[in-house]
Design an enzyme around this catalytic site. Sequence first.
Site, PDB file in Angstrom:
ATOM      1  N   LYS A 169       1.290  -1.451  -0.297  1.00 41.83           N
ATOM      2  CA  LYS A 169      -0.055  -0.122   0.357  1.00 41.83           C
ATOM      3  C   LYS A 169       0.546   1.167  -0.002  1.00 41.83           C
ATOM      4  O   LYS A 169       2.004   1.545   0.866  1.00 41.83           O
ATOM      5  CB  LYS A 169      -0.867   0.201   1.226  1.00 41.83           C
ATOM      6  CG  LYS A 169      -2.318  -1.289   1.458  1.00 41.83           C
ATOM      7  CD  LYS A 169      -3.338  -1.477   0.505  1.00 41.83           C
ATOM      8  CE  LYS A 169      -3.751  -2.236  -0.004  1.00 41.83           C
ATOM      9  NZ  LYS A 169      -5.034  -1.940  -1.166  1.00 41.83           N
ATOM     10  N   ASP A 198      -0.014   0.017  -4.318  1.00 46.11           N
ATOM     11  CA  ASP A 198      -2.291   0.507  -4.890  1.00 46.11           C
ATOM     12  C   ASP A 198      -1.414   1.359  -4.082  1.00 46.11           C
ATOM     13  O   ASP A 198      -1.963   1.665  -2.712  1.00 46.11           O
ATOM     14  CB  ASP A 198      -2.882  -1.109  -4.416  1.00 46.11           C
ATOM     15  CG  ASP A 198      -3.916  -1.062  -4.667  1.00 46.11           C
ATOM     16  OD1 ASP A 198      -4.189   0.564  -4.526  1.00 46.11           O
ATOM     17  OD2 ASP A 198      -4.505  -2.232  -3.894  1.00 46.11           O
ATOM     18  N   GLU A 224      -1.238   0.188  -8.948  1.00 47.29           N
ATOM     19  CA  GLU A 224      -2.825   0.059  -8.733  1.00 47.29           C
ATOM     20  C   GLU A 224      -3.483   1.311  -8.274  1.00 47.29           C
ATOM     21  O   GLU A 224      -3.002   1.744  -7.363  1.00 47.29           O
ATOM     22  CB  GLU A 224      -2.301  -0.767  -7.970  1.00 47.29           C
ATOM     23  CG  GLU A 224      -3.904  -1.271  -7.777  1.00 47.29           C
ATOM     24  CD  GLU A 224      -4.491  -2.473  -6.870  1.00 47.29           C
ATOM     25  OE1 GLU A 224      -3.352  -3.791  -7.080  1.00 47.29           O
ATOM     26  OE2 GLU A 224      -5.606  -3.530  -5.931  1.00 47.29           O
ATOM     27  N   GLU A 250     -10.817  -3.013  -8.928  1.00 50.48           N
ATOM     28  CA  GLU A 250     -11.625  -3.455  -8.623  1.00 50.48           C
ATOM     29  C   GLU A 250     -13.068  -2.892  -8.360  1.00 50.48           C
ATOM     30  O   GLU A 250     -14.255  -3.917  -7.152  1.00 50.48           O
ATOM     31  CB  GLU A 250     -10.757  -3.687  -6.800  1.00 50.48           C
ATOM     32  CG  GLU A 250     -10.447  -2.225  -6.459  1.00 50.48           C
ATOM     33  CD  GLU A 250      -9.433  -2.671  -4.847  1.00 50.48           C
ATOM     34  OE1 GLU A 250      -9.955  -2.244  -3.769  1.00 50.48           O
ATOM     35  OE2 GLU A 250      -8.534  -2.409  -5.674  1.00 50.48           O
ATOM     36  N   ASP A 273     -13.872  -7.548  -9.624  1.00 49.88           N
ATOM     37  CA  ASP A 273     -13.682  -9.126  -8.232  1.00 49.88           C
ATOM     38  C   ASP A 273     -14.986  -9.757  -8.349  1.00 49.88           C
ATOM     39  O   ASP A 273     -15.841  -9.328  -9.453  1.00 49.88           O
ATOM     40  CB  ASP A 273     -13.709  -7.984  -7.807  1.00 49.88           C
ATOM     41  CG  ASP A 273     -13.480  -8.702  -6.087  1.00 49.88           C
ATOM     42  OD1 ASP A 273     -14.080  -9.467  -5.857  1.00 49.88           O
ATOM     43  OD2 ASP A 273     -12.988  -9.149  -5.050  1.00 49.88           O
ATOM     44  N   HIS A 300      -8.961  -8.697  -8.995  1.00 48.82           N
ATOM     45  CA  HIS A 300      -9.147  -8.720  -7.651  1.00 48.82           C
ATOM     46  C   HIS A 300      -9.471  -9.777  -7.088  1.00 48.82           C
ATOM     47  O   HIS A 300     -10.678 -10.199  -7.272  1.00 48.82           O
ATOM     48  CB  HIS A 300      -9.855  -7.303  -7.110  1.00 48.82           C
ATOM     49  CG  HIS A 300     -10.309  -6.769  -6.046  1.00 48.82           C
ATOM     50  ND1 HIS A 300     -11.330  -6.897  -5.088  1.00 48.82           N
ATOM     51  CD2 HIS A 300      -8.438  -6.131  -5.337  1.00 48.82           C
ATOM     52  CE1 HIS A 300     -10.770  -6.750  -4.106  1.00 48.82           C
ATOM     53  NE2 HIS A 300      -9.381  -5.723  -3.914  1.00 48.82           N
ATOM     54  N   GLU A 333      -4.303 -13.044  -6.791  1.00 45.14           N
ATOM     55  CA  GLU A 333      -3.813 -12.012  -5.679  1.00 45.14           C
ATOM     56  C   GLU A 333      -4.653 -12.582  -4.487  1.00 45.14           C
ATOM     57  O   GLU A 333      -5.795 -13.155  -3.980  1.00 45.14           O
ATOM     58  CB  GLU A 333      -5.161 -10.644  -5.141  1.00 45.14           C
ATOM     59  CG  GLU A 333      -5.011  -9.548  -4.369  1.00 45.14           C
ATOM     60  CD  GLU A 333      -5.862  -8.476  -4.338  1.00 45.14           C
ATOM     61  OE1 GLU A 333      -6.591  -7.995  -5.276  1.00 45.14           O
ATOM     62  OE2 GLU A 333      -4.940  -7.644  -3.423  1.00 45.14           O
TER      63      GLU A 333
END
Length: 379
Positions: A169, A198, A224, A250, A273, A300, A333
């Site tokens: 992150k 991300d 991301e 996502e 997702d 995702h 993932e």
Amino acid sequence: MSVIKKVTCHVVSTPIERPFTSSRGWLYKTRGSCIVEIETQDGTVGWGECYGPSHVARSFIDTQFAQRIIGRDPFDVEVIWEDLYNRIKDYGAKGMAIAAMSGIDIALWDIIGKSTGKPVHKLIGGAFRDTVTAYATGLYFIDMDRLIEEAVEEAQAYAQDGFSAIKMKIGLGSPKLDLARVEAVRKAIGDDIRLMVDANHCFTVPAAIRLGRELEKLDVEWFEEPISPEDIDGYVQVTQALDMAVAGGENEYTRWGFRDIVSRKAMDIIQPDLCAAGGFSECKKIAAMATAHGVECVPHAWGSVIGVAATLHFIAALPDQPPSFRPMPALFEFEQCENPFRDHLATEPILLVNGAVRIPTKPGLGIDIDRSVLKKYAV
Ligand SMILES: [Mg+2]
């Protein structure tokens, strides 16, 4: 033919020991889910899962969808999908209405698999691979006084576990701090481990481009959600400005939601997702559309073992992008934060072996649900 007899939503939740945050704020103090159970007249049970606030998904299913599917043939899964979508699209063409439909769609595919004795990936085109390389999703923000140290320690632990790819992150309100943290992680894991970032859509277009240029020097594979998902023009700008891949999606839904992203090449990688964008039925269409426009599809995944299993079957059936002698297929993932529903809801957990995960081979989703876990954490 055995028709659908009963639809049950199990809302489960539990507080976690070490709350974590992304650039979006302190959203993660609990883990939970809306698990969908569908039973047919002959006693076959299928399981699905809905992404997002669990009570909202349950409400959509209980009040809008359940009565509409009882008495119908689960093999009419796409007929049912279109019917539910047309029931709800005036009020819910995106968001939780589609997440609720996703849980139903996944459960119906589980039933079809169990009824025919085939794993879901055999029903949606077959397996291009029997294992898939996984990447660890983690490196959230936990201890604000040790942001760099904790990221380095966590990344080293994933490398030790055998992961060959890690996603971290970013978005700490200071691009300098973000960069220092990514730099420290890259240094700690070396050059051989793939690294992604991300931002959970926290940057402006110019900030994302400036930071992205620096991240490219650290061999970051994809950026991301650099910017807000509504700004497709902005995504086109960031994607064209950067050499690195830009990923997102996502929080996008259905073939219509992905159409503009894909046709404008606003992202290099889309990340639908399974538990949000419309289930197997819809994500197959989204992936096919992406292929036609030269956009990669790397789903995702965030949820219980049901979402994990669904994602694995889906990736098994994704063609190499592009096909080649030594292709680089979509990564799986494998989110690593505390979540008992990922680790304990199935009687046998899905495990990482040599940096990869096996595609389940038993009928349907290929997992057996431990009902005592549903009971223990029921809300
Ligand atoms: Mg993300």
